[in-house]
Design a protein around this motif. Structure first.
Motif, PDB file in Angstrom:
ATOM      1  N   ASP A 144      -6.809  27.925  36.182  1.00  0.00           N
ATOM      2  CA  ASP A 144      -7.354  26.629  36.603  1.00  0.00           C
ATOM      3  C   ASP A 144      -8.567  26.800  37.517  1.00  0.00           C
ATOM      4  O   ASP A 144      -9.541  26.065  37.401  1.00  0.00           O
TER       5      ASP A 144
ATOM      6  N   ASP B 175      -3.506  27.347  26.370  1.00  0.00           N
ATOM      7  CA  ASP B 175      -4.489  27.247  25.281  1.00  0.00           C
ATOM      8  C   ASP B 175      -5.788  26.575  25.710  1.00  0.00           C
ATOM      9  O   ASP B 175      -6.862  26.982  25.296  1.00  0.00           O
ATOM     10  N   HIS B 176      -5.695  25.563  26.563  1.00  0.00           N
ATOM     11  CA  HIS B 176      -6.900  24.828  26.960  1.00  0.00           C
ATOM     12  C   HIS B 176      -7.814  25.619  27.902  1.00  0.00           C
ATOM     13  O   HIS B 176      -8.886  25.147  28.248  1.00  0.00           O
ATOM     14  N   HIS B 177      -7.407  26.832  28.279  1.00  0.00           N
ATOM     15  CA  HIS B 177      -8.264  27.687  29.109  1.00  0.00           C
ATOM     16  C   HIS B 177      -8.814  28.901  28.343  1.00  0.00           C
ATOM     17  O   HIS B 177      -9.566  29.692  28.907  1.00  0.00           O
ATOM     18  N   HIS B 178      -8.472  29.047  27.080  1.00  0.00           N
ATOM     19  CA  HIS B 178      -8.924  30.218  26.318  1.00  0.00           C
ATOM     20  C   HIS B 178     -10.449  30.326  26.260  1.00  0.00           C
ATOM     21  O   HIS B 178     -10.987  31.436  26.214  1.00  0.00           O
ATOM     22  N   HIS B 179     -11.140  29.191  26.287  1.00  0.00           N
ATOM     23  CA  HIS B 179     -12.606  29.216  26.209  1.00  0.00           C
ATOM     24  C   HIS B 179     -13.251  29.876  27.432  1.00  0.00           C
ATOM     25  O   HIS B 179     -14.409  30.271  27.379  1.00  0.00           O
ATOM     26  N   LYS B 180     -12.510  30.046  28.502  1.00  0.00           N
ATOM     27  CA  LYS B 180     -13.032  30.663  29.731  1.00  0.00           C
ATOM     28  C   LYS B 180     -12.930  32.191  29.702  1.00  0.00           C
ATOM     29  O   LYS B 180     -13.547  32.859  30.522  1.00  0.00           O
TER      30      LYS B 180
END
Length: 152
Positions: free
Chosen positions: A79, A101-106
């Motif tokens: 986060d 999953d919503h942080h994989h782009h980082k």
């Protein structure tokens, strides 16, 4: 911008990358704009300083990493940090497996993000040659490229 460098134990590559990146942003007068830290995918060395060879190599280059302390990657890191740079494909898989999953782009393989090369930065821990010099040179090039991307 908040950047986290990740390797397996957080005693060689990631603390070297943290020290190098911190030095570069200081030289660019950006320390108030970019937060830098490092962590390990494992907690084997939690609370330990970087490997003595990493400290010595960085000191040779005029960068003091001796006060850094190893810590494991934790759930809050996903986060808090905007970019998570991993040193090799094993750590990439391990980090993505732990991340929502919503942080994989980082999460990025560091050499791929910085130089467009799907290349691991080798772990110099068991290298009896001058693997720390090889790692330093790879990290320097990647850190300079990444900082350029973040500044533009």
């Amino acid at each position: 911008m908040k950047v986290l460098f990740i390797c397996m134990g957080n005693i060689c590559r990631s603390p070297m990358a943290e020290g190098l990146f911190r030095n570069l942003i200081s030289n660019e007068n950006l320390p108030d704009q970019i937060v830098v830290d490092s962590a390990g995918t494992g907690a084997w060395h939690e609370g330990d300083p970087p490997d003595g060879r990493a400290i010595a190599k960085m000191a040779q280059k005029g960068i003091d990493i001796s006060k850094q302390v190893s810590r494991p990657l934790n759930e809050l890191d996903f986060d808090y940090f905007d970019l998570l740079f991993v040193m090799d494909n094993d750590n990439l898989r391990n980090t993505k497996a732990r991340a929502p999953d919503h942080h994989h782009h980082k999460i990025h393989l560091f050499m791929d993000y910085s130089l467009g090369e799907n290349t691991d930065i080798p772990d110099p821990y068991y290298d009896l040659g001058d693997g720390f010099e090889v790692v330093y040179n790879m990290l320097l090039e990647a850190c300079m490229s990444s900082l350029g991307k973040l500044k533009s």
